[in-house]
Enzyme design. Structure first.
Site, PDB file in Angstrom:
ATOM      1  N   ASP A  33       0.857  -1.187   0.000  1.00 23.51           N
ATOM      2  CA  ASP A  33       0.000   0.000   0.000  1.00 23.51           C
ATOM      3  C   ASP A  33       0.894   1.238   0.000  1.00 23.51           C
ATOM      4  O   ASP A  33       1.922   1.281   0.672  1.00 23.51           O
ATOM      5  CB  ASP A  33      -0.904  -0.018   1.246  1.00 23.51           C
ATOM      6  CG  ASP A  33      -2.107   0.892   1.096  1.00 23.51           C
ATOM      7  OD1 ASP A  33      -3.230   0.395   1.090  1.00 23.51           O
ATOM      8  OD2 ASP A  33      -1.902   2.132   0.983  1.00 23.51           O
ATOM      9  N   THR A  36      -1.830   6.437   0.876  1.00 24.23           N
ATOM     10  CA  THR A  36      -2.358   7.744   0.488  1.00 24.23           C
ATOM     11  C   THR A  36      -3.229   8.236   1.640  1.00 24.23           C
ATOM     12  O   THR A  36      -3.324   7.571   2.679  1.00 24.23           O
ATOM     13  CB  THR A  36      -3.247   7.622  -0.770  1.00 24.23           C
ATOM     14  OG1 THR A  36      -4.422   6.874  -0.431  1.00 24.23           O
ATOM     15  CG2 THR A  36      -2.503   6.947  -1.927  1.00 24.23           C
ATOM     16  N   ASP A  59       4.278   1.805  -4.331  1.00 20.46           N
ATOM     17  CA  ASP A  59       3.353   2.468  -5.246  1.00 20.46           C
ATOM     18  C   ASP A  59       3.161   1.608  -6.501  1.00 20.46           C
ATOM     19  O   ASP A  59       4.135   1.296  -7.201  1.00 20.46           O
ATOM     20  CB  ASP A  59       3.977   3.828  -5.607  1.00 20.46           C
ATOM     21  CG  ASP A  59       3.044   4.710  -6.394  1.00 20.46           C
ATOM     22  OD1 ASP A  59       2.068   4.203  -6.982  1.00 20.46           O
ATOM     23  OD2 ASP A  59       3.310   5.928  -6.423  1.00 20.46           O
ATOM     24  N   THR A 130     -15.971  -2.494  -9.364  1.00 19.73           N
ATOM     25  CA  THR A 130     -17.194  -1.877  -8.845  1.00 19.73           C
ATOM     26  C   THR A 130     -18.362  -2.051  -9.805  1.00 19.73           C
ATOM     27  O   THR A 130     -18.154  -2.192 -11.017  1.00 19.73           O
ATOM     28  CB  THR A 130     -16.932  -0.376  -8.613  1.00 19.73           C
ATOM     29  OG1 THR A 130     -18.168   0.299  -8.428  1.00 19.73           O
ATOM     30  CG2 THR A 130     -16.262   0.278  -9.827  1.00 19.73           C
ATOM     31  N   ASP A 131     -19.581  -1.975  -9.257  1.00 21.49           N
ATOM     32  CA  ASP A 131     -20.766  -2.016 -10.126  1.00 21.49           C
ATOM     33  C   ASP A 131     -20.910  -0.728 -10.950  1.00 21.49           C
ATOM     34  O   ASP A 131     -21.696  -0.679 -11.893  1.00 21.49           O
ATOM     35  CB  ASP A 131     -22.048  -2.258  -9.301  1.00 21.49           C
ATOM     36  CG  ASP A 131     -22.325  -1.183  -8.251  1.00 21.49           C
ATOM     37  OD1 ASP A 131     -21.481  -0.281  -8.062  1.00 21.49           O
ATOM     38  OD2 ASP A 131     -23.405  -1.243  -7.621  1.00 21.49           O
ATOM     39  N   GLU A 132     -20.141   0.316 -10.575  1.00 31.89           N
ATOM     40  CA  GLU A 132     -20.312   1.609 -11.256  1.00 31.89           C
ATOM     41  C   GLU A 132     -19.881   1.560 -12.722  1.00 31.89           C
ATOM     42  O   GLU A 132     -20.243   2.430 -13.505  1.00 31.89           O
ATOM     43  CB  GLU A 132     -19.564   2.705 -10.482  1.00 31.89           C
ATOM     44  CG  GLU A 132     -20.045   2.771  -9.038  1.00 31.89           C
ATOM     45  CD  GLU A 132     -19.590   3.999  -8.261  1.00 31.89           C
ATOM     46  OE1 GLU A 132     -19.281   5.021  -8.872  1.00 31.89           O
ATOM     47  OE2 GLU A 132     -19.556   3.904  -7.024  1.00 31.89           O
ATOM     48  N   TYR A 155     -13.986   8.207 -12.184  1.00 31.26           N
ATOM     49  CA  TYR A 155     -13.682   7.025 -11.359  1.00 31.26           C
ATOM     50  C   TYR A 155     -14.147   5.752 -12.055  1.00 31.26           C
ATOM     51  O   TYR A 155     -13.362   4.814 -12.255  1.00 31.26           O
ATOM     52  CB  TYR A 155     -14.353   7.154  -9.981  1.00 31.26           C
ATOM     53  CG  TYR A 155     -14.416   5.836  -9.217  1.00 31.26           C
ATOM     54  CD1 TYR A 155     -13.257   5.193  -8.793  1.00 31.26           C
ATOM     55  CD2 TYR A 155     -15.648   5.227  -8.925  1.00 31.26           C
ATOM     56  CE1 TYR A 155     -13.316   3.977  -8.101  1.00 31.26           C
ATOM     57  CE2 TYR A 155     -15.721   4.026  -8.233  1.00 31.26           C
ATOM     58  CZ  TYR A 155     -14.553   3.404  -7.825  1.00 31.26           C
ATOM     59  OH  TYR A 155     -14.612   2.204  -7.156  1.00 31.26           O
ATOM     60  N   ALA A 157     -14.984   5.250 -15.106  1.00 31.14           N
ATOM     61  CA  ALA A 157     -14.312   5.034 -16.402  1.00 31.14           C
ATOM     62  C   ALA A 157     -12.932   4.409 -16.189  1.00 31.14           C
ATOM     63  O   ALA A 157     -12.511   3.523 -16.938  1.00 31.14           O
ATOM     64  CB  ALA A 157     -14.196   6.357 -17.155  1.00 31.14           C
ATOM     65  N   LYS A 159     -12.039   2.530 -13.605  1.00 29.15           N
ATOM     66  CA  LYS A 159     -12.216   1.142 -13.168  1.00 29.15           C
ATOM     67  C   LYS A 159     -12.632   0.257 -14.353  1.00 29.15           C
ATOM     68  O   LYS A 159     -12.159  -0.873 -14.480  1.00 29.15           O
ATOM     69  CB  LYS A 159     -13.268   1.051 -12.057  1.00 29.15           C
ATOM     70  CG  LYS A 159     -12.875   1.664 -10.720  1.00 29.15           C
ATOM     71  CD  LYS A 159     -11.671   1.023 -10.054  1.00 29.15           C
ATOM     72  CE  LYS A 159     -11.937  -0.381  -9.539  1.00 29.15           C
ATOM     73  NZ  LYS A 159     -10.778  -0.897  -8.738  1.00 29.15           N
ATOM     74  N   LEU A 195     -20.446   8.549   1.858  1.00 31.67           N
ATOM     75  CA  LEU A 195     -21.704   8.980   2.465  1.00 31.67           C
ATOM     76  C   LEU A 195     -21.879   8.588   3.941  1.00 31.67           C
ATOM     77  O   LEU A 195     -22.102   9.453   4.803  1.00 31.67           O
ATOM     78  CB  LEU A 195     -22.884   8.442   1.649  1.00 31.67           C
ATOM     79  CG  LEU A 195     -24.253   8.844   2.189  1.00 31.67           C
ATOM     80  CD1 LEU A 195     -24.555  10.310   1.920  1.00 31.67           C
ATOM     81  CD2 LEU A 195     -25.353   7.983   1.573  1.00 31.67           C
ATOM     82  N   PRO A 210     -24.864  17.231   3.924  1.00 33.69           N
ATOM     83  CA  PRO A 210     -25.012  17.717   2.545  1.00 33.69           C
ATOM     84  C   PRO A 210     -25.562  16.643   1.596  1.00 33.69           C
ATOM     85  O   PRO A 210     -24.818  15.799   1.087  1.00 33.69           O
ATOM     86  CB  PRO A 210     -23.578  18.121   2.161  1.00 33.69           C
ATOM     87  CG  PRO A 210     -22.705  17.244   2.998  1.00 33.69           C
ATOM     88  CD  PRO A 210     -23.462  16.910   4.249  1.00 33.69           C
ATOM     89  N   TYR A 212     -26.867  15.468  -1.854  1.00 33.92           N
ATOM     90  CA  TYR A 212     -26.742  15.928  -3.242  1.00 33.92           C
ATOM     91  C   TYR A 212     -28.103  15.869  -3.943  1.00 33.92           C
ATOM     92  O   TYR A 212     -28.812  14.842  -3.865  1.00 33.92           O
ATOM     93  CB  TYR A 212     -25.768  15.054  -4.032  1.00 33.92           C
ATOM     94  CG  TYR A 212     -24.324  15.076  -3.558  1.00 33.92           C
ATOM     95  CD1 TYR A 212     -23.838  16.071  -2.714  1.00 33.92           C
ATOM     96  CD2 TYR A 212     -23.432  14.078  -3.978  1.00 33.92           C
ATOM     97  CE1 TYR A 212     -22.511  16.070  -2.302  1.00 33.92           C
ATOM     98  CE2 TYR A 212     -22.106  14.076  -3.575  1.00 33.92           C
ATOM     99  CZ  TYR A 212     -21.658  15.074  -2.721  1.00 33.92           C
ATOM    100  OH  TYR A 212     -20.347  15.073  -2.315  1.00 33.92           O
TER     101      TYR A 212
END
Ligand code: NAD
Ligand code: TYD
Length: 349
Positions: A33, A36, A59, A130-132, A155, A157, A159, A195, A210, A212
């Site tokens: 790791d 960061t 890195d 990720t599912d994103e 992000y 894109a 992944k 979140l 906050p 969104y």
């Protein structure tokens, strides 16, 4: 077995390191790791003296370093979690996401291939995604392993690109790989930019929450401990070259999740009912904000028998308890650069 876990000082990575040390005492676990802002050795304080555990600060964007690391060690497997992981940061600095998530993954693939190519027997490169990558759903439907990629944030894109490289190394060089795409995780040790820990921290401090846009976006939440268990099963039993979706069958609109969190926090903090809710503040929406994610993880259940172990209500309560009992951890990670990040991201929004 000697397993290299990248990003093991991060949120999910630390749970994966802990899981493997607990369940496989005969394995050697090397955690690589860069540390960061998101990587924190305090996440592993309870296991870092285990004799079969070793931490290396390094890195993945440094290809030569990785080539040497692989030559000096006989890794049998890689579980690759190291990444830049926060969508909002990817909107502020997309290039960093390309460098870490795409180039870093390709460097790791190159190092594994160079070291293993004479004999792939018993080797496995496991890429955590990720599912994103699948983009955004409307009100209906779920992401399956066949859903075409359609990422919208820098992000996702980055992944998606890294997933394509992993598959390409399998198809072109026969590198033994497996990929999983997981929904939103929650639990202990998550950096309070995401979140749930952000809102827990703000509720404790009586700071605005906050939300969104209108808070109507929907995410499918999975307890991080269940994700670590799924990673174990897929690492050991997943089919070479396959992809597995991992999800909680647990969809929540942001606003409903936040209301539940406020109710739990009011009870835990001894506040009157409805007290924390008053902190909700609607702010400018995230650019390119995906409406809905929902994962169909039936392949994983059918082929490998994995299912989430607890309900969201229970998992969220355990998570709140952990953050309240670990205020020192929260204070430590929110000192330093965190204030600057928070002001840049939220002030004037
Ligand atoms: P995280 O940001 O908490 O941790 C990332 C870790 O990677 C940190 O310890 C960081 O120090 C390390 N790292 C970053 N750049 C590095 C580099 N160049 N070299 C070596 N190490 C580096 O992230 P997370 O939430 O634990 O996510 C882990 C992985 O799981 C990521 O690949 C992410 O895309 C994926 N994922 C996350 C979620 C989620 O909800 N958090 C869901 C699905 C998939
Ligand atoms: P996040 O935890 O950043 O995960 P992801 O973007 O990977 O899904 O955000 C979860 C949801 O919460 C997402 O729809 C954006 C929303 N959100 C807010 O409304 N306010 C916030 O301050 C943050 C960080 C997220």
């Amino acid at each position: 077995m000697h397993i290299l876990i990248t990003g093991g000082a991060g949120f999910i990575g630390s749970h994966v390191v802990r899981h493997f040390l607990k369940h496989y005492p005969s394995y050697t676990i090397t955690n690589l790791d860069k540390l960061t802002y998101a990587g924190n050795l305090a996440n592993l304080k309870d296991v870092d003296s285990e004799l079969n555990y070793r931490f290396i600060k390094g890195d993945i964007t440094d290809g030569n370093f990785l080539q040497n690391l692989f030559q000096e060690n006989s890794f049998d497997g890689v579980i690759h979690l190291a990444a830049e992981s926060h969508v909002d940061r990817s909107i502020t600095n997309p290039t960093e996401f390309v460098v870490t998530n795409v180039l870093g993954t390709v460097n790791l693939l190159n190092a594994a291939r160079a070291c293993w190519q004479s004999n792939y027997e018993g080797k496995r490169f496991y890429h955590i995604s990720t599912d994103e990558v699948y983009g955004s759903l409307g009100r209906e439907g779920m992401f399956t392993e066949q859903t075409p990629y359609d990422p919208h944030s820098p992000y996702s894109a980055s992944k998606a690109s890294s997933d394509h490289f992993v598959r390409a190394y399998h198809d072109t060089f026969t590198l033994p790989v497996v990929i999983s795409n997981c929904s939103n995780n929650y639990g202990s040790f998550q950096f309070p930019e995401k979140l749930i820990p952000l809102f827990i921290n703000n509720i404790v401090q009586n700071k605005p929450l906050p939300v969104y846009g209108k808070g109507e976006n929907i995410r499918d939440w999975l307890w991080v401990v269940d994700h670590a268990q799924a990673i174990d099963v897929i690492f050991h039993k997943g089919q070479n070259g396959s992809t597995y979706n991992i999800g909680g069958h647990n969809e929540w609109s942001n606003i409903n999740l936040i209301l539940l969190l406020c109710r739990i926090m009011d009870a835990k903090l001894g506040r009157g009912a409805g007290e924390s809710e008053k902190l909700i503040t609607y702010v400018t929406d995230r650019a390119g904000h995906d409406l809905r994610y929902a994962i169909d993880s039936s392949k994983l259940k059918r082929e490998l028998g994995w299912e989430p172990s607890i309900t969201f209500e229970k998992g969220l309560e355990l998570t709140v308890d952990w953050y309240l009992a670990n205020r020192e951890w929260l204070d430590n990670v929110t000192s330093g650069g965190y204030q600057h990040y928070y002001e840049k991201m939220y002030c004037g929004r």
